[in-house]
Write a protein that holds these residues in place. Structure first.
Motif, PDB file in Angstrom:
ATOM      1  N   UNK A 123      -5.340   9.930  -2.695  1.00  0.00           N
ATOM      2  CA  UNK A 123      -6.737   9.371  -2.237  1.00  0.00           C
ATOM      3  C   UNK A 123      -7.118   8.243  -3.269  1.00  0.00           C
ATOM      4  N   UNK A 124      -6.485   8.628  -4.577  1.00  0.00           N
ATOM      5  CA  UNK A 124      -6.661   7.502  -5.610  1.00  0.00           C
ATOM      6  C   UNK A 124      -5.981   5.815  -5.015  1.00  0.00           C
ATOM      7  N   UNK A 125      -4.817   6.254  -4.569  1.00  0.00           N
ATOM      8  CA  UNK A 125      -4.050   5.126  -4.226  1.00  0.00           C
ATOM      9  C   UNK A 125      -4.574   4.459  -2.823  1.00  0.00           C
ATOM     10  N   UNK A 126      -5.085   5.484  -2.092  1.00  0.00           N
ATOM     11  CA  UNK A 126      -5.974   5.173  -0.815  1.00  0.00           C
ATOM     12  C   UNK A 126      -7.228   4.418  -0.856  1.00  0.00           C
ATOM     13  N   UNK A 127      -8.035   4.468  -2.049  1.00  0.00           N
ATOM     14  CA  UNK A 127      -9.052   3.664  -2.306  1.00  0.00           C
ATOM     15  C   UNK A 127      -8.826   2.248  -2.394  1.00  0.00           C
TER      16      UNK A 127
ATOM     17  N   UNK B 299      -7.781  -3.196  -0.382  1.00  0.00           N
ATOM     18  CA  UNK B 299      -7.123  -4.470   0.235  1.00  0.00           C
ATOM     19  C   UNK B 299      -7.351  -5.086   1.478  1.00  0.00           C
ATOM     20  N   UNK B 300      -7.164  -3.823   2.430  1.00  0.00           N
ATOM     21  CA  UNK B 300      -7.168  -3.950   3.888  1.00  0.00           C
ATOM     22  C   UNK B 300      -8.582  -4.456   4.307  1.00  0.00           C
ATOM     23  N   UNK B 301      -9.591  -3.916   3.311  1.00  0.00           N
ATOM     24  CA  UNK B 301     -11.010  -4.433   3.730  1.00  0.00           C
ATOM     25  C   UNK B 301     -11.395  -6.105   3.575  1.00  0.00           C
ATOM     26  N   UNK B 302     -10.555  -6.539   2.568  1.00  0.00           N
ATOM     27  CA  UNK B 302     -10.620  -7.887   2.379  1.00  0.00           C
ATOM     28  C   UNK B 302     -10.232  -8.638   3.722  1.00  0.00           C
ATOM     29  N   UNK B 303      -9.422  -8.043   4.656  1.00  0.00           N
ATOM     30  CA  UNK B 303      -8.774  -8.793   5.921  1.00  0.00           C
ATOM     31  C   UNK B 303      -9.657  -8.333   6.971  1.00  0.00           C
ATOM     32  N   UNK B 304      -9.714  -7.088   6.969  1.00  0.00           N
ATOM     33  CA  UNK B 304     -10.689  -6.486   8.146  1.00  0.00           C
ATOM     34  C   UNK B 304     -11.357  -5.177   7.813  1.00  0.00           C
TER      35      UNK B 304
ATOM     36  N   UNK C 185       0.812  -1.023   0.074  1.00  0.00           N
ATOM     37  CA  UNK C 185      -0.081  -0.176  -0.036  1.00  0.00           C
ATOM     38  C   UNK C 185       0.862   1.290   0.057  1.00  0.00           C
ATOM     39  N   UNK C 186       1.966   1.445   0.630  1.00  0.00           N
ATOM     40  CA  UNK C 186       2.971   2.265   0.746  1.00  0.00           C
ATOM     41  C   UNK C 186       3.475   2.598  -0.483  1.00  0.00           C
ATOM     42  N   UNK C 187       4.001   1.485  -1.308  1.00  0.00           N
ATOM     43  CA  UNK C 187       4.236   1.677  -2.766  1.00  0.00           C
ATOM     44  C   UNK C 187       3.242   2.137  -3.641  1.00  0.00           C
ATOM     45  N   UNK C 188       2.051   1.724  -3.487  1.00  0.00           N
ATOM     46  CA  UNK C 188       0.791   2.372  -4.348  1.00  0.00           C
ATOM     47  C   UNK C 188       0.495   3.791  -4.132  1.00  0.00           C
ATOM     48  N   UNK C 189       0.621   4.001  -2.821  1.00  0.00           N
ATOM     49  CA  UNK C 189       0.408   5.399  -2.248  1.00  0.00           C
ATOM     50  C   UNK C 189       1.609   6.260  -3.101  1.00  0.00           C
TER      51      UNK C 189
ATOM     52  N   UNK D 261      -4.911   7.958   6.562  1.00  0.00           N
ATOM     53  CA  UNK D 261      -4.289   8.441   5.290  1.00  0.00           C
ATOM     54  C   UNK D 261      -4.846   9.896   5.286  1.00  0.00           C
ATOM     55  N   UNK D 262      -6.104  10.136   5.882  1.00  0.00           N
ATOM     56  CA  UNK D 262      -6.537  11.594   5.938  1.00  0.00           C
ATOM     57  C   UNK D 262      -5.577  12.532   6.596  1.00  0.00           C
ATOM     58  N   UNK D 263      -5.322  11.977   7.926  1.00  0.00           N
ATOM     59  CA  UNK D 263      -4.440  12.651   8.522  1.00  0.00           C
ATOM     60  C   UNK D 263      -2.991  12.921   8.035  1.00  0.00           C
ATOM     61  N   UNK D 264      -2.530  11.751   7.352  1.00  0.00           N
ATOM     62  CA  UNK D 264      -0.972  12.050   6.571  1.00  0.00           C
ATOM     63  C   UNK D 264      -1.288  12.961   5.559  1.00  0.00           C
ATOM     64  N   UNK D 265      -2.276  12.791   4.884  1.00  0.00           N
ATOM     65  CA  UNK D 265      -2.404  13.867   3.628  1.00  0.00           C
ATOM     66  C   UNK D 265      -2.385  15.329   4.199  1.00  0.00           C
TER      67      UNK D 265
END
Length: 370
Positions: free
Chosen positions: A277-281, A286-291, A261-265, A302-306
Motif C-alpha cells: 500500500x505504501x508503494x501503491x500510494x 504517478x498515474x494521477x499525473x496522467x489520468x 509501478x510494478x518494480x516499486x510495488x 491494487x486492493x483486489x490484488x492485495x
C-alpha cells in the motif's frame, strides 16, 4: 545449605551491584544509551552481513565444489561475497533509476497543474455564488506591500533557528553516511571471517557456560536463524511475485507506468502487510499525473490484488515456511511497527515466528536435537 566465604562474597557483590544499578540507574541508562549509539554502526554491519550472507551462501553452493582446492578454494569466499554485494547494489540502482526520475517528474506535473486547478475551483465557486463577485476588488483593497514586509521580517527574525536546523540536518546526513560506510566495512570483515568467529564463540560458550545452558542457547539461536532466513527468502520471493502480477495486471488494464509501478510495488512489498500500500500510494501519484480516472482504477486493482496475495500467495510462500498463523503475523506487524516503525515491521514477524515455534515445540515435547 552450607555457605562458605566464596558464596557469601558472591552474594555480597551481587547485592552491592544491584544497589548501584538501582541508586544510579539514570546515569547507568545514559551510559548504556551512549554505548549503544556508539556501537550502532556495528549493529548495522551485523544486519547487513546477515542479509548478504544468505545470498553469498547461495553463490558459494554454485560457484565451486566443496572439494575444490588451491586458488579455487581461496577465491570462493571473496568472489561470492563480492557477487552478493554487487547483486544487491544493482537491484537498488535499478529500482532507483526506474522509479525516482518518473516520480519527481510526476510531482512536477502535478505542481505545475495546481494554479490552473485553483483557478477552476475559484470560477466554480463564483458560479455557485459561494465567493463574492467583487473578489478582485477585495484583493486589491489588501495592502500587499505591508503583508510582504511582514513576511520578510518574520523570515529575517527566524533566520537563526533556520540556520541551526540546516546545520543539524546536514550533520545528521553526513553522520548517517559515515555510519553506513562503517557498517558496510564491518559487514565485510564479518563475512570474510565468519567461520573463525563462529568457532571462537562456540569455544567461549563451552568454556564459560554450563552444558545445558550452552545447548539451550545454541538451539534458540538455531531457531532464530532458521526463522529469519526463511522469512527473508520467502518475503523476497513474495515481493517478486507481487510485482510481476502488478505489472502484468497494469499492462492488461492499459495503465501507464506499468513497469515502474510494478518494480516499486515489489520493492516496498518487502515490508509485510502494509508495504504494497505504501508503494501503491506512490504509484497512484504517478498515474494521477496522467489520468485521475486511471489512478482510481489502479487503486481498485491494487486492493483486489492485495486480497488475492494475502489469502493465496503469502500463506503459501511465507506463511508455510514460518508456520505462523495469520493472526499472529498481523499482531507482530502491528506491535513491531508501533515500537520501531518500519524496522519493527520487518523484525516483528520472524521474531514472533521464532517465539511461536519455541513455545510450540516446548509444549509438545518435539524439540529437535542439534
Amino acid at each position: 545449605m552450607k555457605l562458605d566465604w566464596k558464596a557469601c562474597f558472591r552474594i555480597g557483590v551481587s547485592v552491592f551491584l544491584l544497589y548501584l544499578c538501582i541508586r544510579y540507574w539514570p546515569k547507568a541508562a545514559d551510559i548504556l544509551l551512549a554505548a549503544f549509539h556508539a556501537a550502532s554502526p556495528l549493529f548495522i554491519g551485523c544486519g547487513i552481513a546477515y542479509f548478504v550472507n544468505i545470498l553469498m551462501r547461495f553463490y558459494e553452493g554454485h560457484w565451486f565444489s566443496k572439494t575444490a582446492a588451491g586458488i579455487a578454494a581461496k577465491s570462493r569466499r571473496p568472489l561470492c561475497m563480492i557477487g552478493a554485494y554487487l547483486t544487491l547494489l544493482i537491484v537498488m540502482l535499478l529500482v532507483v533509476n526506474l522509479v525516482v526520475p518518473e516520480l519527481v517528474s510526476c510531482i512536477g506535473v502535478i505542481i505545475s497543474a495546481v494554479p490552473a486547478a485553483i483557478e477552476s475551483i475559484i470560477n466554480a465557486l463564483l458560479r455557485l455564488h459561494i465567493l463574492p463577485e467583487n473578489l478582485t476588488e477585495a484583493s486589491n483593497a489588501v495592502n500587499w506591500q505591508a503583508k510582504i514586509d511582514q513576511l520578510f521580517n518574520l523570515l529575517t527574525a527566524s533566520a537563526g533557528p533556520i540556520v541551526n536546523v540546516i546545520v543539524s540536518t546536514a550533520s545528521s546526513f553526513f553522520s548517517g553516511i559515515v555510519t553506513a560506510l562503517v557498517g558496510i566495512i564491518f559487514s565485510i570483515y564479518l563475512l570474510l571471517g565468519k567461520d573463525k568467529l563462529a568457532g571462537q564463540c562456540r569455544r567461549l560458550m563451552e568454556r564459560y557456560l554450563r552444558p545445558s545452558w550452552n545447548r539451550n542457547i545454541l538451539y534458540v539461536l538455531h531457531v532464530l536463524n532458521d526463522c529469519f532466513s526463511h522469512y527473508i527468502i520467502g518475503q523476497c520471493m513474495e515481493a517478486v511475485i507481487l510485482g510481476t502480477l502488478c505489472t502484468l495486471g497494469m499492462l492488461v488494464l492499459r495503465l501507464p507506468y506499468a513497469t515502474m509501478v510494478g518494480t516499486l510495488i515489489a520493492f516496498t512489498a518487502l515490508i509485510p502487510v502494509a508495504g504494497a500500500y505504501i508503494g501503491g500510494a506512490a504509484g497512484a501519484l504517478m498515474i494521477f499525473s496522467v489520468s485521475p480516472a486511471k489512478a482510481l482504477i489502479f487503486l481498485v486493482f491494487l486492493v483486489i490484488l492485495q486480497q488475492l496475495e494475502g489469502n493465496l500467495i503469502y500463506p503459501k510462500v511465507v506463511g508455510s515456511s514460518l508456520g505462523l498463523p495469520a493472526i499472529w503475523v498481523l499482531a507482530a506487524v502491528t506491535i513491531g511497527g508501533g515500537i520501531m516503525g518500519i524496522g519493527g515491521m520487518l523484525l516483528g514477524v520472524p521474531i514472533a515466528a521464532a517465539l511461536y515455534r519455541l513455545l510450540k515445540e516446548d509444549l509438545n515435547g518435539t524439540r529437535d536435537v542439534l
